[in-house]
Design a protein around this motif. Sequence first.
Motif, mmCIF file in Angstrom:
data_model
loop_
_atom_site.group_PDB
_atom_site.id
_atom_site.type_symbol
_atom_site.label_atom_id
_atom_site.label_comp_id
_atom_site.label_asym_id
_atom_site.label_seq_id
_atom_site.Cartn_x
_atom_site.Cartn_y
_atom_site.Cartn_z
ATOM 1 N N GLY A 1 0.846 -1.199 0.000
ATOM 2 C CA GLY A 1 0.000 0.000 0.000
ATOM 3 C C GLY A 1 0.877 1.243 0.000
ATOM 4 O O GLY A 1 2.112 1.134 -0.074
ATOM 5 N N ALA A 2 0.247 2.406 0.081
ATOM 6 C CA ALA A 2 0.957 3.688 -0.016
ATOM 7 C C ALA A 2 1.937 3.625 -1.193
ATOM 8 O O ALA A 2 3.083 4.100 -1.108
ATOM 9 C CB ALA A 2 1.681 4.005 1.298
ATOM 10 N N THR A 3 1.496 3.033 -2.268
ATOM 11 C CA THR A 3 2.375 2.714 -3.403
ATOM 12 C C THR A 3 2.919 3.973 -4.087
ATOM 13 O O THR A 3 4.066 3.978 -4.545
ATOM 14 C CB THR A 3 1.608 1.824 -4.410
ATOM 15 N N GLU A 4 2.098 5.010 -4.146
ATOM 16 C CA GLU A 4 2.542 6.243 -4.829
ATOM 17 C C GLU A 4 3.848 6.753 -4.226
ATOM 18 O O GLU A 4 4.713 7.275 -4.927
ATOM 19 C CB GLU A 4 1.467 7.347 -4.733
ATOM 20 N N ALA A 5 3.995 6.585 -2.907
ATOM 21 C CA ALA A 5 5.183 7.100 -2.215
ATOM 22 C C ALA A 5 6.454 6.402 -2.708
ATOM 23 O O ALA A 5 7.541 6.984 -2.684
ATOM 24 C CB ALA A 5 5.026 6.907 -0.714
ATOM 25 N N VAL B 1 2.101 0.561 -10.664
ATOM 26 C CA VAL B 1 0.812 0.204 -11.246
ATOM 27 C C VAL B 1 -0.160 0.322 -10.090
ATOM 28 O O VAL B 1 -0.050 -0.390 -9.091
ATOM 29 C CB VAL B 1 0.844 -1.217 -11.854
ATOM 30 N N GLU B 2 -1.061 1.300 -10.180
ATOM 31 C CA GLU B 2 -1.893 1.623 -9.027
ATOM 32 C C GLU B 2 -3.328 1.925 -9.469
ATOM 33 O O GLU B 2 -3.564 2.338 -10.598
ATOM 34 C CB GLU B 2 -1.247 2.822 -8.301
ATOM 35 N N VAL B 3 -4.253 1.722 -8.551
ATOM 36 C CA VAL B 3 -5.652 2.009 -8.863
ATOM 37 C C VAL B 3 -5.930 3.486 -8.600
ATOM 38 O O VAL B 3 -5.394 4.077 -7.661
ATOM 39 C CB VAL B 3 -6.598 1.099 -8.031
ATOM 40 N N THR B 4 -6.725 4.069 -9.478
ATOM 41 C CA THR B 4 -7.097 5.464 -9.271
ATOM 42 C C THR B 4 -8.556 5.682 -9.649
ATOM 43 O O THR B 4 -9.074 5.066 -10.579
ATOM 44 C CB THR B 4 -6.177 6.423 -10.077
ATOM 45 N N GLU B 5 -9.185 6.547 -8.877
ATOM 46 C CA GLU B 5 -10.578 6.883 -9.171
ATOM 47 C C GLU B 5 -10.670 8.363 -9.529
ATOM 48 O O GLU B 5 -11.098 8.716 -10.616
ATOM 49 C CB GLU B 5 -11.450 6.553 -7.948
ATOM 50 N N THR B 6 -10.227 9.222 -8.626
ATOM 51 C CA THR B 6 -10.325 10.664 -8.877
ATOM 52 C C THR B 6 -8.988 11.249 -9.354
ATOM 53 O O THR B 6 -8.930 12.424 -9.707
ATOM 54 C CB THR B 6 -10.712 11.399 -7.583
ATOM 55 N N GLU B 7 -7.920 10.447 -9.331
ATOM 56 C CA GLU B 7 -6.553 10.868 -9.678
ATOM 57 C C GLU B 7 -5.955 11.813 -8.648
ATOM 58 O O GLU B 7 -4.861 12.345 -8.852
ATOM 59 C CB GLU B 7 -6.480 11.497 -11.083
ATOM 60 N N SER B 8 -6.645 12.054 -7.530
ATOM 61 C CA SER B 8 -6.091 13.028 -6.581
ATOM 62 C C SER B 8 -4.812 12.514 -5.922
ATOM 63 O O SER B 8 -3.891 13.303 -5.704
ATOM 64 C CB SER B 8 -7.135 13.471 -5.560
ATOM 65 N N THR B 9 -4.723 11.217 -5.641
ATOM 66 C CA THR B 9 -3.504 10.699 -4.992
ATOM 67 C C THR B 9 -2.331 10.760 -5.967
ATOM 68 O O THR B 9 -1.215 11.131 -5.592
ATOM 69 C CB THR B 9 -3.714 9.250 -4.500
ATOM 70 N N ILE B 10 -2.589 10.428 -7.227
ATOM 71 C CA ILE B 10 -1.535 10.492 -8.259
ATOM 72 C C ILE B 10 -1.019 11.932 -8.376
ATOM 73 O O ILE B 10 0.187 12.186 -8.375
ATOM 74 C CB ILE B 10 -2.113 10.014 -9.612
HETATM 75 O O1 LIG Z 1 -7.544 8.242 -7.362
HETATM 76 P P1 LIG Z 1 -7.943 8.459 -5.945
HETATM 77 O O2 LIG Z 1 -9.371 8.924 -5.828
HETATM 78 O O3 LIG Z 1 -7.005 9.347 -5.205
HETATM 79 O O4 LIG Z 1 -7.982 7.023 -5.203
HETATM 80 C C1 LIG Z 1 -6.970 6.080 -5.335
HETATM 81 C C2 LIG Z 1 -6.161 5.924 -4.077
HETATM 82 O O5 LIG Z 1 -6.954 5.277 -3.051
HETATM 83 C C3 LIG Z 1 -6.398 4.034 -2.696
HETATM 84 O O6 LIG Z 1 -5.559 4.180 -1.594
HETATM 85 P P2 LIG Z 1 -5.914 3.620 -0.150
HETATM 86 O O7 LIG Z 1 -6.760 4.614 0.569
HETATM 87 O O8 LIG Z 1 -6.488 2.268 -0.296
HETATM 88 O O9 LIG Z 1 -4.493 3.560 0.546
HETATM 89 P P3 LIG Z 1 -3.321 2.470 0.314
HETATM 90 O O10 LIG Z 1 -2.458 3.009 -0.787
HETATM 91 O O11 LIG Z 1 -2.599 2.448 1.608
HETATM 92 O O12 LIG Z 1 -3.949 1.170 -0.034
HETATM 93 C C4 LIG Z 1 -5.554 3.660 -3.883
HETATM 94 O O13 LIG Z 1 -4.575 2.723 -3.512
HETATM 95 C C5 LIG Z 1 -5.006 4.999 -4.354
HETATM 96 O O14 LIG Z 1 -3.892 5.384 -3.613
#
Ligand SMILES: O=P(O)(O)OC[C@H]1O[C@H](OP(=O)(O)OP(=O)(O)O)[C@H](O)[C@@H]1O
Length: 291
Positions: free
Chosen positions: A146-150, A161-170
């Motif tokens: 988890g916290a893969t973006e970091a 390779v990560e899941v995104t919905e709103t792209e805000s974390t990316i």
């Molecule tokens: O595109 P967004 O709307 O920003 O959503 C995607 C983010 O949400 C999930 O994180 P999660 O809260 O599960 O934390 P994790 O990385 O610790 O699994 C996922 O892993 C992304 O980091």
Amino acid sequence: MEKKLKLGIPKGSLQKATIELFRRSGWKINVNGRSYFPEINDKDIDCAICRAQEMSRYVENETLDAGLTGKDWIAENSSDIHVVADLVYSKVSARPARWVLAVPYNSSIKTLEDLNGKKISTELLEFTKRYFAERKIDVNVEFSWGATEAKVVSGLADAIVEVTETESTIRAHGLKIIHELMQTNTQLIASHKAWANPEKREKIEQIAMLLKGALLGDKLVGLKMNVPEKQIKTIVALLPSLNAPTIAALYNSDWVSVETVVDTSIVRELIPDLLKNGAEGIIEYPLNKVV
Ligand SMILES: O=P(O)(O)OC[C@H]1O[C@H](OP(=O)(O)OP(=O)(O)O)[C@H](O)[C@@H]1O
Ligand SMILES: Nc1ncnc2c1ncn2[C@@H]1O[C@H](COP(=O)(O)OP(=O)(O)OP(=O)(O)O)[C@@H](O)[C@H]1O
Ligand SMILES: [Mg+2]
């Protein structure tokens, strides 16, 4: 029912949205305290909360009869299950989520091929390995908890390779998406055995029908208005032709009442047009379910 349906509710990102969808579909799921066996107001169902990542395995091995999880984790586990329905909702929206390949904004990696010999960090390990192997790109795929973006920011990996919905974390991590590997949405799945059992199948189909109805109810609204008879053709032509509108006579008048169901997204354009063309007394109302 002779035996109750064992139904898995996903823990994590999908939990809140799933319980809310069941509520709108007519089932109250009561998660109390730390128990992973919530109450449900249906004598034919036993609920269990289970990680979305593991759901398809428990359904495949018949620990659960049915469950809700993401298409992504079903693919990751290569589970042999029956997909009953696509239910397109994510954590915060009614849109699919996407698994994407992301790199730092200033990275020299621009295409999939640029990843030859590089390191990728992901939670979706097997799927990602298969994806690159099929394209004959030699990458080192490492599992991330988890916290893969970091990880790509701190240089532990070249890409994620990560899941995104709103792209805000990316965006918050200064990353850019260079490729989409898969779109994913929630699915209702069943074990082959439960699906072959007429009583269980009927219950699963009831759940699928009502959940789909509630999701559709969210996308649509009802519109009702009064229209002078001479304007009726113009007004009907403005309405989307999904369903024929209901037209009813108004008592002692040369006006008619028009009622229809339209997509929420077009209402703000449609109402001014209807008014301009002679409609009056327009009311818009929400729909709980559309079946
Ligand atoms: O595109 P967004 O709307 O920003 O959503 C995607 C983010 O949400 C999930 O994180 P999660 O809260 O599960 O934390 P994790 O990385 O610790 O699994 C996922 O892993 C992304 O980091
Ligand atoms: N915004 C989102 N962020 C992450 N996963 C999402 C989102 N929307 C939908 N999902 C789906 O939810 C499932 C992931 O949920 P899961 O409980 O396995 O992980 P999680 O929510 O990331 O858990 P955790 O909070 O422990 O990180 C996947 O099927 C994924 O596609
Ligand atoms: Mg997560």
